[in-house]
Design a protein around this motif. Structure first.
Motif, PDB file in Angstrom:
ATOM      1  N   GLN A   4       6.700  83.644  12.538  1.00 14.58           N
ATOM      2  CA  GLN A   4       7.612  84.767  12.335  1.00 14.58           C
ATOM      3  C   GLN A   4       8.294  84.680  10.971  1.00 14.58           C
ATOM      4  OE1 GLN A   4       7.631  87.282  14.299  1.00 14.58           O
ATOM      5  NE2 GLN A   4       9.297  88.419  13.408  1.00 14.58           N
ATOM      6  N   THR A   5       8.733  83.483  10.594  1.00 11.76           N
ATOM      7  CA  THR A   5       9.358  83.285   9.291  1.00 11.76           C
ATOM      8  C   THR A   5       8.355  83.577   8.184  1.00 11.76           C
ATOM      9  OG1 THR A   5      10.769  81.600  10.246  1.00 11.76           O
ATOM     10  CG2 THR A   5      10.632  81.639   7.861  1.00 11.76           C
ATOM     11  N   ASN A   6       7.121  83.157   8.384  1.00 11.84           N
ATOM     12  CA  ASN A   6       6.064  83.406   7.419  1.00 11.84           C
ATOM     13  C   ASN A   6       5.857  84.910   7.233  1.00 11.84           C
ATOM     14  OD1 ASN A   6       4.006  82.852   5.648  1.00 11.84           O
ATOM     15  ND2 ASN A   6       2.571  82.175   7.201  1.00 11.84           N
ATOM     16  N   PHE A   7       5.839  85.671   8.346  1.00  8.52           N
ATOM     17  CA  PHE A   7       5.719  87.128   8.262  1.00  8.52           C
ATOM     18  C   PHE A   7       6.849  87.704   7.428  1.00  8.52           C
ATOM     19  CE2 PHE A   7       2.375  88.964  10.619  1.00  8.52           C
ATOM     20  CZ  PHE A   7       2.111  88.190  11.737  1.00  8.52           C
ATOM     21  N   LYS A   8       8.075  87.326   7.793  1.00 10.75           N
ATOM     22  CA  LYS A   8       9.250  87.898   7.130  1.00 10.75           C
ATOM     23  C   LYS A   8       9.263  87.597   5.638  1.00 10.75           C
ATOM     24  CE  LYS A   8      12.400  87.855  11.061  1.00 10.75           C
ATOM     25  NZ  LYS A   8      13.609  87.252  11.631  1.00 10.75           N
ATOM     26  N   ASN A  14       6.745  90.471  -1.033  1.00  9.84           N
ATOM     27  CA  ASN A  14       5.794  91.445  -1.571  1.00  9.84           C
ATOM     28  C   ASN A  14       6.349  92.862  -1.557  1.00  9.84           C
ATOM     29  OD1 ASN A  14       3.208  90.001  -2.320  1.00  9.84           O
ATOM     30  ND2 ASN A  14       3.600  89.178  -0.295  1.00  9.84           N
ATOM     31  N   GLY A  15       7.152  93.191  -0.554  1.00 15.13           N
ATOM     32  CA  GLY A  15       7.790  94.508  -0.521  1.00 15.13           C
ATOM     33  C   GLY A  15       8.765  94.687  -1.673  1.00 15.13           C
ATOM     34  N   ALA A  16       9.553  93.638  -1.948  1.00 13.18           N
ATOM     35  CA  ALA A  16      10.493  93.701  -3.074  1.00 13.18           C
ATOM     36  C   ALA A  16       9.757  93.776  -4.403  1.00 13.18           C
ATOM     37  CB  ALA A  16      11.423  92.494  -3.047  1.00 13.18           C
ATOM     38  N   VAL A  55      -3.052  93.459   0.007  1.00 18.24           N
ATOM     39  CA  VAL A  55      -4.227  92.610   0.240  1.00 18.24           C
ATOM     40  C   VAL A  55      -3.903  91.141  -0.067  1.00 18.24           C
ATOM     41  CG1 VAL A  55      -6.577  92.105  -0.543  1.00 18.24           C
ATOM     42  CG2 VAL A  55      -5.904  94.470  -0.066  1.00 18.24           C
ATOM     43  N   LEU A  56      -3.206  90.895  -1.163  1.00 17.95           N
ATOM     44  CA  LEU A  56      -2.849  89.510  -1.504  1.00 17.95           C
ATOM     45  C   LEU A  56      -1.902  88.906  -0.474  1.00 17.95           C
ATOM     46  CD1 LEU A  56      -2.428  89.637  -5.391  1.00 17.95           C
ATOM     47  CD2 LEU A  56      -4.315  88.643  -4.072  1.00 17.95           C
ATOM     48  N   ALA A  57      -0.999  89.708   0.062  1.00 20.15           N
ATOM     49  CA  ALA A  57      -0.078  89.213   1.088  1.00 20.15           C
ATOM     50  C   ALA A  57      -0.835  88.841   2.361  1.00 20.15           C
ATOM     51  CB  ALA A  57       0.981  90.265   1.391  1.00 20.15           C
ATOM     52  N   ILE A  58      -1.781  89.664   2.743  1.00 23.85           N
ATOM     53  CA  ILE A  58      -2.587  89.365   3.932  1.00 23.85           C
ATOM     54  C   ILE A  58      -3.406  88.100   3.699  1.00 23.85           C
ATOM     55  CG2 ILE A  58      -4.506  90.193   5.368  1.00 23.85           C
ATOM     56  CD1 ILE A  58      -3.349  93.057   4.897  1.00 23.85           C
ATOM     57  N   LYS A  59      -3.972  87.988   2.526  1.00 26.11           N
ATOM     58  CA  LYS A  59      -4.758  86.786   2.184  1.00 26.11           C
ATOM     59  C   LYS A  59      -3.878  85.534   2.212  1.00 26.11           C
ATOM     60  CE  LYS A  59      -7.888  85.012  -1.333  1.00 26.11           C
ATOM     61  NZ  LYS A  59      -8.513  85.236  -2.625  1.00 26.11           N
ATOM     62  N   LYS A  60      -2.661  85.641   1.679  1.00 30.23           N
ATOM     63  CA  LYS A  60      -1.744  84.501   1.669  1.00 30.23           C
ATOM     64  C   LYS A  60      -1.362  84.109   3.091  1.00 30.23           C
ATOM     65  CE  LYS A  60       2.659  82.877  -0.145  1.00 30.23           C
ATOM     66  NZ  LYS A  60       3.821  83.199  -0.963  1.00 30.23           N
ATOM     67  N   PHE A  61      -1.087  85.098   3.933  1.00 29.78           N
ATOM     68  CA  PHE A  61      -0.752  84.794   5.318  1.00 29.78           C
ATOM     69  C   PHE A  61      -1.918  84.069   5.989  1.00 29.78           C
ATOM     70  CE2 PHE A  61      -0.929  85.681   9.834  1.00 29.78           C
ATOM     71  CZ  PHE A  61       0.309  85.237  10.242  1.00 29.78           C
ATOM     72  N   ALA A  74      -2.590  91.478  10.272  1.00 29.33           N
ATOM     73  CA  ALA A  74      -2.826  92.123   8.977  1.00 29.33           C
ATOM     74  C   ALA A  74      -2.106  93.465   8.896  1.00 29.33           C
ATOM     75  CB  ALA A  74      -4.327  92.309   8.751  1.00 29.33           C
ATOM     76  N   VAL A  75      -2.196  94.243   9.954  1.00 25.06           N
ATOM     77  CA  VAL A  75      -1.544  95.557   9.973  1.00 25.06           C
ATOM     78  C   VAL A  75      -0.024  95.395   9.940  1.00 25.06           C
ATOM     79  CG1 VAL A  75      -1.149  97.624  11.378  1.00 25.06           C
ATOM     80  CG2 VAL A  75      -3.470  96.748  11.066  1.00 25.06           C
ATOM     81  N   LYS A  76       0.485  94.426  10.686  1.00 24.93           N
ATOM     82  CA  LYS A  76       1.933  94.178  10.694  1.00 24.93           C
ATOM     83  C   LYS A  76       2.430  93.846   9.287  1.00 24.93           C
ATOM     84  CE  LYS A  76       5.367  91.201  12.931  1.00 24.93           C
ATOM     85  NZ  LYS A  76       5.586  90.148  13.927  1.00 24.93           N
ATOM     86  N   ILE A  77       1.697  93.023   8.579  1.00 29.23           N
ATOM     87  CA  ILE A  77       2.092  92.638   7.221  1.00 29.23           C
ATOM     88  C   ILE A  77       2.030  93.849   6.284  1.00 29.23           C
ATOM     89  CG2 ILE A  77       1.395  91.271   5.205  1.00 29.23           C
ATOM     90  CD1 ILE A  77       0.478  89.115   7.285  1.00 29.23           C
TER      91      ILE A  77
END
Length: 173
Positions: A4-8, A14-16, A55-61, A74-77
């Motif tokens: 969960q922390t990783n998601f946040k 990436n959003g910022a 895409v980079l955020a999904i790859k990092k996760f 992936a969709v959540k991110i």
């Protein structure tokens, strides 16, 4: 809980970053006097940044999650990044339209009216078009449409990326 922390953190970072890129592009266009009719390249840069950062955020996760990624994660991110970025963008637009350029919407409406005149529309067609445009030009409604549009775009990009990158523990064996 670590997941969960990783998601946040991925969504917020990436959003910022995506919002920062968008805001910087808007400020550059404003400084150059092109904020009413920006060059097509500004839209292209924004679109590419949107796709690349999701895409980079999904790859990092996926890397942080031991190489595993579900379609839902992936969709959540992707949707999270898009919505967070759009919220920051809405805050920027509020500040821009209320403090930096308070008559921005009035100027946009004048430019739109001139374009309609140049197209040869009749006076009543122009009045009807301007009345419709006025209904949709409230800052709150513009923010809502921006957030919804961004969420849909984030869903599309992350769904494609998630479908390509997904890997479950069952697939390993």
């Amino acid at each position: 809980m670590e997941n969960q922390t990783n998601f946040k953190s991925i969504i917020i970072n990436n959003g910022a970053l995506l919002a920062g890129i968008s805001i910087m592009l808007n400020l550059v266009m404003y400084a150059m006097g092109n904020h009413f009719e920006p060059h097509w390249s500004v839209g292209a840069i924004s679109f590419i940044a949107f796709i690349v950062l999701i895409v980079l955020a999904i790859k990092k996760f996926k890397q942080n999650n031991g190489g595993f990624l579900s379609f839902g994660e992936a969709v959540k991110i992707g949707v999270g990044i898009a919505i967070f970025s759009a919220l920051l963008g809405a805050i920027y637009n509020f500040v821009f339209m209320n403090f930096i350029e308070p008559d921005f919407l009035a100027q946009v409406m004048e430019l739109q009216e001139q374009k309609l005149l140049d197209q040869g529309m009749s006076e009543e067609q122009i009045e009807a078009s301007m009345a419709m445009g006025q209904k949709f030009s409230s800052p709150l409604l513009m923010a809502a449409f921006g957030i919804i549009g961004s969420a849909i775009g984030g869903f599309i990009v992350s769904a494609i990326a998630g479908a390509v990158m997904k890997k479950s523990e069952e697939e390993q064996y």
